[in-house]
Design a protein around this motif. Structure first.
Motif, PDB file in Angstrom:
ATOM      1  N   LYS A 228       0.827  -1.191   0.000  1.00  0.00           N
ATOM      2  CA  LYS A 228       0.000   0.000   0.000  1.00  0.00           C
ATOM      3  C   LYS A 228       0.871   1.254   0.000  1.00  0.00           C
ATOM      4  O   LYS A 228       0.605   2.220  -0.699  1.00  0.00           O
ATOM      5  CB  LYS A 228      -0.878  -0.034   1.258  1.00  0.00           C
ATOM      6  CG  LYS A 228      -1.798   1.138   1.411  1.00  0.00           C
ATOM      7  CD  LYS A 228      -2.535   1.074   2.737  1.00  0.00           C
ATOM      8  CE  LYS A 228      -2.375   2.375   3.455  1.00  0.00           C
ATOM      9  NZ  LYS A 228      -2.673   2.426   4.838  1.00  0.00           N
ATOM     10  N   TYR A 231       2.199   1.880  -3.420  1.00  0.00           N
ATOM     11  CA  TYR A 231       1.112   2.405  -4.257  1.00  0.00           C
ATOM     12  C   TYR A 231       0.947   3.904  -4.024  1.00  0.00           C
ATOM     13  O   TYR A 231       0.844   4.693  -4.959  1.00  0.00           O
ATOM     14  CB  TYR A 231      -0.170   1.652  -3.902  1.00  0.00           C
ATOM     15  CG  TYR A 231      -1.426   2.131  -4.582  1.00  0.00           C
ATOM     16  CD1 TYR A 231      -1.828   1.615  -5.809  1.00  0.00           C
ATOM     17  CD2 TYR A 231      -2.235   3.090  -3.976  1.00  0.00           C
ATOM     18  CE1 TYR A 231      -2.988   2.041  -6.415  1.00  0.00           C
ATOM     19  CE2 TYR A 231      -3.400   3.526  -4.575  1.00  0.00           C
ATOM     20  CZ  TYR A 231      -3.779   2.998  -5.797  1.00  0.00           C
ATOM     21  OH  TYR A 231      -4.929   3.426  -6.402  1.00  0.00           O
ATOM     22  N   GLU A 232       0.960   4.292  -2.736  1.00  0.00           N
ATOM     23  CA  GLU A 232       0.798   5.705  -2.400  1.00  0.00           C
ATOM     24  C   GLU A 232       1.981   6.531  -2.881  1.00  0.00           C
ATOM     25  O   GLU A 232       1.812   7.604  -3.463  1.00  0.00           O
ATOM     26  CB  GLU A 232       0.687   5.877  -0.877  1.00  0.00           C
ATOM     27  CG  GLU A 232      -0.693   5.704  -0.344  1.00  0.00           C
ATOM     28  CD  GLU A 232      -0.858   6.377   1.010  1.00  0.00           C
ATOM     29  OE1 GLU A 232      -0.061   7.255   1.360  1.00  0.00           O
ATOM     30  OE2 GLU A 232      -1.791   5.999   1.732  1.00  0.00           O
ATOM     31  N   CYS A 246      -7.140  12.498  -3.682  1.00  0.00           N
ATOM     32  CA  CYS A 246      -7.759  11.338  -3.048  1.00  0.00           C
ATOM     33  C   CYS A 246      -7.315  11.202  -1.593  1.00  0.00           C
ATOM     34  O   CYS A 246      -7.533  10.164  -0.975  1.00  0.00           O
ATOM     35  CB  CYS A 246      -7.486  10.065  -3.845  1.00  0.00           C
ATOM     36  SG  CYS A 246      -5.801   9.529  -3.742  1.00  0.00           S
ATOM     37  N   MET A 248      -4.258  11.447  -0.048  1.00  0.00           N
ATOM     38  CA  MET A 248      -2.950  11.005   0.434  1.00  0.00           C
ATOM     39  C   MET A 248      -2.220  12.239   0.992  1.00  0.00           C
ATOM     40  O   MET A 248      -2.389  13.343   0.489  1.00  0.00           O
ATOM     41  CB  MET A 248      -2.133  10.426  -0.725  1.00  0.00           C
ATOM     42  CG  MET A 248      -2.720   9.160  -1.312  1.00  0.00           C
ATOM     43  SD  MET A 248      -1.788   8.662  -2.767  1.00  0.00           S
ATOM     44  CE  MET A 248      -2.777   7.297  -3.355  1.00  0.00           C
TER      45      MET A 248
ATOM     46  N   VAL B 360      -9.423   2.056  -7.748  1.00  0.00           N
ATOM     47  CA  VAL B 360      -9.377   1.930  -6.287  1.00  0.00           C
ATOM     48  C   VAL B 360      -8.707   3.135  -5.616  1.00  0.00           C
ATOM     49  O   VAL B 360      -8.441   3.110  -4.426  1.00  0.00           O
ATOM     50  CB  VAL B 360      -8.673   0.633  -5.828  1.00  0.00           C
ATOM     51  CG1 VAL B 360      -9.491  -0.574  -6.198  1.00  0.00           C
ATOM     52  CG2 VAL B 360      -7.270   0.542  -6.361  1.00  0.00           C
ATOM     53  N   LEU B 361      -8.476   4.189  -6.398  1.00  0.00           N
ATOM     54  CA  LEU B 361      -7.746   5.350  -5.878  1.00  0.00           C
ATOM     55  C   LEU B 361      -8.349   5.918  -4.582  1.00  0.00           C
ATOM     56  O   LEU B 361      -7.633   6.421  -3.729  1.00  0.00           O
ATOM     57  CB  LEU B 361      -7.699   6.441  -6.950  1.00  0.00           C
ATOM     58  CG  LEU B 361      -6.650   7.542  -6.811  1.00  0.00           C
ATOM     59  CD1 LEU B 361      -5.255   6.979  -6.753  1.00  0.00           C
ATOM     60  CD2 LEU B 361      -6.753   8.514  -7.981  1.00  0.00           C
ATOM     61  N   TYR B 364      -8.234   2.212  -1.854  1.00  0.00           N
ATOM     62  CA  TYR B 364      -7.151   1.233  -1.749  1.00  0.00           C
ATOM     63  C   TYR B 364      -6.783   0.908  -0.309  1.00  0.00           C
ATOM     64  O   TYR B 364      -6.259  -0.155  -0.032  1.00  0.00           O
ATOM     65  CB  TYR B 364      -5.904   1.746  -2.492  1.00  0.00           C
ATOM     66  CG  TYR B 364      -5.285   2.959  -1.845  1.00  0.00           C
ATOM     67  CD1 TYR B 364      -5.747   4.231  -2.136  1.00  0.00           C
ATOM     68  CD2 TYR B 364      -4.264   2.832  -0.909  1.00  0.00           C
ATOM     69  CE1 TYR B 364      -5.219   5.339  -1.527  1.00  0.00           C
ATOM     70  CE2 TYR B 364      -3.730   3.946  -0.286  1.00  0.00           C
ATOM     71  CZ  TYR B 364      -4.208   5.194  -0.598  1.00  0.00           C
ATOM     72  OH  TYR B 364      -3.692   6.290   0.020  1.00  0.00           O
ATOM     73  N   PHE B 365      -7.072   1.829   0.609  1.00  0.00           N
ATOM     74  CA  PHE B 365      -6.662   1.649   2.004  1.00  0.00           C
ATOM     75  C   PHE B 365      -7.685   0.866   2.814  1.00  0.00           C
ATOM     76  O   PHE B 365      -7.446   0.542   3.966  1.00  0.00           O
ATOM     77  CB  PHE B 365      -6.443   3.024   2.653  1.00  0.00           C
ATOM     78  CG  PHE B 365      -7.587   3.981   2.410  1.00  0.00           C
ATOM     79  CD1 PHE B 365      -8.689   3.984   3.228  1.00  0.00           C
ATOM     80  CD2 PHE B 365      -7.555   4.850   1.325  1.00  0.00           C
ATOM     81  CE1 PHE B 365      -9.748   4.840   3.001  1.00  0.00           C
ATOM     82  CE2 PHE B 365      -8.619   5.715   1.080  1.00  0.00           C
ATOM     83  CZ  PHE B 365      -9.715   5.705   1.927  1.00  0.00           C
TER      84      PHE B 365
END
Lengths: 374, 509
Positions: A228, A231-232, A246, A248, B360-361, B364-365
């Motif tokens: 994860k 991905y971030e 989104c 982050m 899934v942006l 995703y978490f």
């Protein structure tokens, strides 16, 4: 034309990277050879083969293994530096500060080992933390003040160098500009070999640092591709605005990335200096090239952690090979010159990939036009 | 017989790998006429114009000017033939004056020193002759969008262009400005200029064009005289089927307040002033509130303030009774705010990620997609494939297609799918149909109305007059960072809304 087509072999990214890397290497060797010809044609062929051969110069397999060991000892820190560069690059940051983070790691590691007498693993952690600290500084400047990480990185390289020079002055040998010998001062700070040295004709500098660097490379690949966090971080690097959109924390991600990158470079320094292969010269006035070579290794490896394992070894291989060039024919800088020409051209991997794709597209378009003419 | 065509493009074919962008297209522009070029996005209008400007070389076909075959190898050749274009996005230097922009590239000079006097005289004369009313000494950043467009027109006239191309010129204008533009175009045609008018707005084509050529999916469908045709016929030619222009929706009584905005002020990032100034409004469950207005009147910043992309400097934002004025973006999203962003490339997608990673942006978490820090690829794939199926997102290789390689419409569908499938309490949709073709617009409007019918609150920001009128339950007009009017789409007219949008009319809110 919805029919499923197989991707042509030249279009597969991994094949492209490999091909481009090989072209770079070949071109580097050719340019290096031409330069040697211009300086002194008599010994050029011998010199270039010496560089490529490196440890194979020796006919004796025991000697070969010993010097292969020496190459590996230096390839491990180079791999760590290239991981540092490519990790930051995946998140859209250019970590030219790897060189300074490497210096910080060397300083912290050696200080803990020589002045504080701590065991090797504590020294390694200290080195990683020192590198991370420097990386975070660049990251914070980038995140909060939008200072380009290249600028802050270059400045921090010099700050780190002179800070470490004065810090290590307290553990300097009285007769030379070098720090005192590690294995005599604090044997517990030498990274254990665990029998690896025996494999390389009792090369005592071959330690568990080498497999550790490879394990870390694989771990970085897993982190980037499977987690994860990866991905971030990659999303932040590819599109900062979308990452923010989104939810982050893109500032935190920037700092974290530079911190991890710094830790990698710092740890790389510990892997090298805690093997006892070399001492630190407190009078050096240029930033060690290891961090910068890491940039070349990262690109030559196609910005892939696994590719970096091979590219780091190759670059170190030719750098060491340079030492075998006949010094009667060429000045002593020639080995550095040839390896830097090759390393320089290694930076062109992306360019060659771009050329390759352009050529492929051109070919496809021409084929289409031909079809249209019928 | 004298040749009656100013420019002819005969049998133009242009291929790209995997697609024929122009397939044997013929376009004949008569001298002194206004000729509309109609087609959906991706129909091949841009490619055809790029061929005319020498940016692409066609595989087949010829271009004739005044009956003579000509070769156009680059934009300089096109300019030399007297072809000029007003681009959809103006190409003006903001900090230069109108005059400086007009002479840029063809500066009159003596020994390298600028000679503006003669240029100013010519600009003034042209401006009067065609009724353009532009002050040559005003700076671009100080004048309205309509005037900027007229500066672009003057640029073409100053270069003595005979063939004038207008690329979707009305997108940025108020209804009043559109009327003025139409009059200018008629004047230009009357003076002998030949005009090519690229558009997908049927009403405008009917109002101003003499003839209309229609493209569909790279093919030439036909050319008709506008006085002998109807809007229905044109739209059927453009889309290939009959289109229902009207959005079907039933009356619904709004429920509880979902979003409450009190006296919100948001600073502009570009300029130093406040882009949103003390705005207050509410959005209730089961209603679509539409923010109308001309581009650049604070709508973007209003949305940034609501979604947390920019800090709110003053005022309060409440979502379902919870104060979210200072909440981080992630918590707003998890609290039930969905956001279809204005710029799908800047905010909406990570273009170099795959379609599934983009889907899934926002999720995703969640435990469904992440366990112990590792992504659960299998679940991500499954979820992405369900959405692709359900929302009919088309792409080359399915879930693993790079988002960059998808068409604009399908990129937008993927975003809509992602945001709506989260089952939000509040859906903020900013220009959700921008740049999409009629079919995709229909689809997205239906989805938005379905959300409203399911009892969700919807805030729609739109620059399209028709969209505002058709979709919304309540219209709020924004002008210079303030809400200047609240209108009911059932009783108001486009003209009335235009007056509010242009700042000519306002009510105390």
């Amino acid at each position: 034309m919805a029919a499923k087509k197989r991707t042509p072999i030249l279009r597969i990214p991994a094949v492209q990277t490999l091909l481009a890397s090989l072209v770079c290497i070949l071109l580097g060797l050719v340019v290096g050879y031409i330069a040697l010809l211009l300086i002194n044609p008599a010994g050029a062929w011998e010199a270039i083969t010496d560089i490529v051969k490196n440890f194979w110069t020796y006919s004796n397999s025991r000697a070969q293994m010993k010097y292969l060991g020496n190459t590996l000892v230096k390839a491990a820190p180079l791999l760590m530096c290239s991981l540092s560069v490519l990790f930051a690059y995946k998140v859209g940051l250019f970590n030219i500060g790897a060189a300074g983070q490497y210096v910080a790691g060397a300083g912290a590691g050696l200080y803990c080992a020589l002045a504080l007498g701590l065991p090797w693993w504590v020294c390694m952690i200290a080195a990683a933390l020192a590198g991370a600290l420097l990386g975070c500084l660049s990251g914070m400047l980038k995140a909060y003040r939008n200072v380009n990480e290249v600028i802050s990185g270059i400045m921090l390289n010099w700050i780190a160098l002179y800070t470490i020079n004065s810090l290590l002055n307290v553990v300097k040998d009285t007769a030379s500009p070098y720090t005192v010998v590690l294995s005599k001062t604090n044997p517990s700070a030498v990274i254990p070999s665990m029998g690896l040295g025996a494999l390389f004709t009792n090369n005592k500098y071959v330690t568990i640092a080498i497999p550790l660097a490879i394990i870390i490379a694989v771990a970085i690949w897993v982190l980037l591709e499977k987690t994860k966090l990866g991905y971030e971080l990659k999303a932040t690097g590819l599109n900062r605005n979308a990452a923010r959109y989104c939810g982050m924390r893109e500032k935190y991600n920037t700092i974290l990335t530079m911190g991890i990158a710094g830790a990698l470079a710092g740890l790389g320094a510990a892997m090298f200096f805690l093997s006892g292969f070399e001492e630190w010269s407190v009078t050096q006035s240029s930033v060690p090239a290891m961090g910068f070579n890491g940039i070349a290794a990262a690109f030559l490896g196609g910005l892939n952690p696994i590719g970096a394992i091979f590219s780091s070894f190759f670059i170190q291989h030719i750098t060491n090979g340079g030492a075998y060039v006949d010094m009667k024919m060429y000045s002593s800088q020639i080995s550095d010159f040839i390896s830097s020409v090759i390393i320089y051209l290694c930076g062109f991997v992306l360019f060659f990939k771009y050329c390759l794709n352009r050529w492929l597209n051109h070919r496809d378009e021409a084929a289409l036009r031909k079809e249209g003419d019928k | 017989m004298e040749n009656q065509y100013a420019i002819e493009m005969l049998g133009i074919t242009k291929r790209f790998p995997g697609i024929i962008a122009n397939d044997n297209i013929t376009l004949q522009l008569k001298k002194g006429e206004i000729h509309a070029l109609l087609g959906e996005n991706g129909a091949g209008k841009s490619t055809l114009m790029s061929v005319l400007f020498g940016l692409y070389q066609p595989e087949a076909g010829v271009i004739k000017k005044d009956g003579q075959e000509v070769a156009i190898r680059n934009p300089n050749d096109a300019t030399a033939l007297g072809i000029g274009m007003v681009h959809q996005h103006f190409k003006l230097v903001e900090c230069f004056t109108v005059l400086d922009n007009i002479i840029m590239g063809v500066e009159p000079n003596r020994f390298g020193f600028l000679q503006k006097k003669e240029a100013r005289r010519k600009v003034k004369e042209l401006s009067e002759r065609y009724g353009l009313h532009v002050d040559p000494d005003a700076k671009i950043e100080d004048i309205t969008v309509g005037m900027q467009q007229r500066t672009e027109i003057l640029k073409m006239l100053y270069r003595d262009n005979e063939i004038l191309i207008f690329d979707e010129p009305t997108a940025v204008l108020t209804p009043q400005e559109i009327d003025e533009l139409m009059q200018i175009m008629r004047n230009l045609a009357a003076e002998g200029k030949s005009i090519l008018f690229i558009s997908h707005k049927l009403a405008e084509i009917m109002a101003v064009a003499d003839r209309c050529s229609v493209l569909r999916k790279g093919k030439y469908i036909g050319t008709v005289e506008t006085k002998n045709t109807t809007m229905e016929e044109l739209s059927a030619m453009m889309v290939g089927r009959n289109v229902n222009f009207h959005v079907e929706k039933v009356e619904k009584t709004p429920g509880d307040v979902v979003l409450k905005v009190e006296n919100m002020t948001v600073a502009s990032r570009v300029h130093k002033n406040n882009a949103v100034r003390g705005v207050s409004f509410e959005v209730r469950a089961g209603e679509i509130v539409c923010i109308a207005g001309i581009d650049g009147n604070g709508q973007t910043e209003l949305v940034y303030g609501l979604t947390g992309l920019e800090p709110v400097t003053e005022g309060k934002v409440t979502l379902k009774g919870t104060d979210i004025t200072k909440a981080p973006i992630r918590s707003r999203n998890t609290m039930g705010m969905s956001h279809i962003p204005e710029d799908r490339h800047k905010h909406g997608l990570v273009l170099d990620y795959t379609l599934e990673d983009n889907i899934v942006l926002q999720r995703y978490f969640e435990p469904e997609f992440t366990r112990g820090g590792f992504l659960r690829r299998k679940n991500i794939r499954g979820y992405a494939e369900r959405l692709i199926e359900q929302y009919d997102v088309r792409s080359g290789q399915g879930a693993v297609t790079s988002a960059r390689s998808m068409s604009g419409g399908n990129q937008q569908k993927a975003i809509v799918a992602r945001e709506i499938d989260r089952d939000p309490e509040l859906l903020i949709a900013v220009q959700p149909t921008r740049g999409l073709d009629v079919g995709a617009i229909e689809y997205i409007h239906r989805q938005i109305v379905a959300e409203r019918d399911a009892g969700k609150a919807v805030l729609l920001v739109s620059l399209e007059m028709d969209e505002v009128m058709d979709v919304s339950d309540r219209i709020l007009v924004m002008y210079e960072g303030e809400i200047v009017g609240q209108l009911d789409p059932r009783t108001t007219t486009a003209e009335e809304m235009g007056l509010y949008m242009a700042g000519a009319k306002r009510e105390e809110m």
